[in-house]
Enzyme design. Structure first.
Site, PDB file in Angstrom:
ATOM      1  N   LYS A 130       0.641  -1.131  -0.011  1.00 16.90           N
ATOM      2  CA  LYS A 130      -0.094   0.042  -0.025  1.00 16.90           C
ATOM      3  C   LYS A 130       0.884   1.089   0.041  1.00 16.90           C
ATOM      4  CE  LYS A 130      -4.046  -2.571   0.603  1.00 16.90           C
ATOM      5  NZ  LYS A 130      -3.367  -3.670   1.031  1.00 16.90           N
ATOM      6  N   LYS A 165      -8.536   1.237   4.035  1.00 17.18           N
ATOM      7  CA  LYS A 165      -8.045   0.043   4.179  1.00 17.18           C
ATOM      8  C   LYS A 165      -7.075  -0.421   4.937  1.00 17.18           C
ATOM      9  CE  LYS A 165      -6.120   1.186  -0.577  1.00 17.18           C
ATOM     10  NZ  LYS A 165      -5.894   0.707  -1.808  1.00 17.18           N
ATOM     11  N   ARG A 215      -5.427  -4.594 -12.970  1.00 16.04           N
ATOM     12  CA  ARG A 215      -4.325  -5.239 -12.563  1.00 16.04           C
ATOM     13  C   ARG A 215      -3.356  -5.280 -13.705  1.00 16.04           C
ATOM     14  NH1 ARG A 215      -2.726  -8.988  -8.817  1.00 16.04           N
ATOM     15  NH2 ARG A 215      -3.645  -7.108  -7.337  1.00 16.04           N
ATOM     16  N   ARG A 230     -10.839  -5.362 -13.140  1.00 18.26           N
ATOM     17  CA  ARG A 230     -11.932  -5.963 -12.248  1.00 18.26           C
ATOM     18  C   ARG A 230     -13.008  -5.002 -11.974  1.00 18.26           C
ATOM     19  NH1 ARG A 230      -6.811  -6.974  -8.722  1.00 18.26           N
ATOM     20  NH2 ARG A 230      -6.755  -4.905  -9.194  1.00 18.26           N
ATOM     21  N   ARG A 238     -15.829  -2.621  -3.936  1.00 15.70           N
ATOM     22  CA  ARG A 238     -14.426  -3.543  -4.039  1.00 15.70           C
ATOM     23  C   ARG A 238     -14.728  -4.410  -5.547  1.00 15.70           C
ATOM     24  NH1 ARG A 238     -14.692  -6.966   0.975  1.00 15.70           N
ATOM     25  NH2 ARG A 238     -16.710  -7.285   0.270  1.00 15.70           N
ATOM     26  N   ASP A 278      -1.950  -1.947  -9.561  1.00 13.44           N
ATOM     27  CA  ASP A 278      -3.448  -1.679  -9.448  1.00 13.44           C
ATOM     28  C   ASP A 278      -3.632  -0.423  -9.957  1.00 13.44           C
ATOM     29  OD1 ASP A 278      -3.818  -4.213  -8.777  1.00 13.44           O
ATOM     30  OD2 ASP A 278      -4.316  -3.975  -6.602  1.00 13.44           O
ATOM     31  N   GLU A 286      -2.089   0.554  -5.684  1.00 16.78           N
ATOM     32  CA  GLU A 286      -1.225  -0.394  -5.013  1.00 16.78           C
ATOM     33  C   GLU A 286      -0.188  -0.697  -5.904  1.00 16.78           C
ATOM     34  OE1 GLU A 286      -3.362  -3.430  -3.013  1.00 16.78           O
ATOM     35  OE2 GLU A 286      -4.845  -2.154  -2.112  1.00 16.78           O
ATOM     36  N   ASN A 288       1.365  -4.666  -5.950  1.00 17.03           N
ATOM     37  CA  ASN A 288       1.490  -6.106  -5.492  1.00 17.03           C
ATOM     38  C   ASN A 288       2.744  -6.554  -5.579  1.00 17.03           C
ATOM     39  OD1 ASN A 288      -1.595  -6.385  -4.531  1.00 17.03           O
ATOM     40  ND2 ASN A 288      -1.329  -5.186  -6.397  1.00 17.03           N
TER      41      ASN A 288
END
Length: 322
Positions: A130, A165, A215, A230, A238, A278, A286, A288
């Site tokens: 994050k 979050k 993503r 997504r 979400r 993201d 974000e 990842n």
């Protein structure tokens, strides 16, 4: 590999008997490893240990196949020094906690002994998924990281629509949206901060989430030209597939490429070989780095083999290192 060396590939992951092979990225990578006739050494976190400052693990030689009810077999179990391996893939899912950090110390010792670790253990510790994105503040939403409730409350009052979050979870777990007229903002803030004992990330809500939380996969500084958008199901904030988001495969657009190219040199410099970005609209939310997913979704809908690109890159690194 042009030197015909049979690589010994280790992987640290969650229990293999619990995965869903049709969408598990680690399984997809292992299929490519096995296709190249390399040896797979399977490990879980509790298999790793240090002894006299040398890294060891209990490993199981692994064979896999694409059969839903009979997809893996352990051939042999033994304890080895990790420096017997050529490569170790650290694919343990979050939560990112102290146990995860301790595991990176063990893997870092193996790295010192000549093993290629993906991703680099120090960077796994340094680059919280994050907070790391804030290094690129030119392309991130307005963000606050705090455990102070009054700061969160003031941020909400100013921005009117926010996302809260945790810093250590994945898959959309424990993510809250607080709208302008929310009747329980303080309760949410108390729960999320555990009464001001736990840090959270707070960001402005991005309405472009309705077009998808993209993503984008990056391998050694090069973005894959297809991504997974997504899209949240109706009534859901979400977009994560784990909570019912719909996956739409699409090509990267101009903004996606700009963000990926902006971020990628730093990823490569930090030894972050396999990464998932993201992106919502024109904002990076974000980065990842622990166990990026979405390989299966992209490979099913396109003619690109992400696992081949990744393994080719790993082979080149091993050759250059030798």
């Amino acid at each position: 590999m042009n030197n015909n060396k049979i690589l010994k590939i280790g992987i640290v992951m969650d229990p293999i008997q619990l995965i869903k092979i049709e969408k598990d990225s680690s399984f997809a990578i292992l299929l490519e490893v096995q296709k190249r006739n390399y040896q797979i050494y399977y490990m879980e976190m509790n298999d790793l240990y240090l002894k006299k400052n040398q890294a060891y693990a209990k490993v199981r030689l692994l064979k896999i196949q694409k059969k839903i009810n009979n997809y893996f077999e352990f051939i042999q179990e033994k304890n080895i020094s990790l420096n017997e391996l050529d490569v170790i893939l650290m694919r343990k899912d979050p939560p990112f906690n102290m146990e995860f950090i301790y595991a990176t110390y063990i893997l870092e010792q193996a790295e010192k002994e000549g093993v290629l670790i993906i991703n680099k253990p120090q960077s796994l510790r340094d680059c919280n998924e994050k907070i790391f994105s804030l290094l690129f503040d030119k392309v991130t939403p307005d963000t606050l990281v705090t455990r102070n409730i009054s700061q969160i409350y003031n941020f909400w009052k100013i921005n009117k629509d926010i996302i809260i979050k945790p810093l250590d979870n994945m898959g959309g777990s424990s993510i809250f949206r607080v709208k302008e007229n929310d009747v329980n903002p303080l309760v949410i803030m108390e729960i999320m901060t555990h009464y001001e004992t736990k840090y959270c990330m707070i960001q402005t809500y991005l309405p472009s989430i309705k077009y998808g939380d993209k993503r984008i996969l990056v391998i050694n500084g090069q973005a894959i030209p297809w991504c997974v958008a997504r899209i949240p199901k109706k009534g859901e904030t979400r977009a994560n597939i784990a909570v019912g988001g719909i996956a739409k495969i699409q090509k990267l657009d101009k903004i996606d490429w700009e963000i990926a190219n902006y971020v990628s040199p730093i990823l490569k410099k930090k030894g972050l070989i396999f990464v998932g970005l993201d992106i919502i609209g024109d904002k990076l939310t974000e980065i990842n780095i622990t166990s990026p997913t979405c390989i299966c979704e992209i490979e099913r809908k396109t003619n690109i083999s992400i696992t081949s690109i990744l393994m080719n890159n790993i082979e080149n690194q091993v050759i250059n290192r030798d």
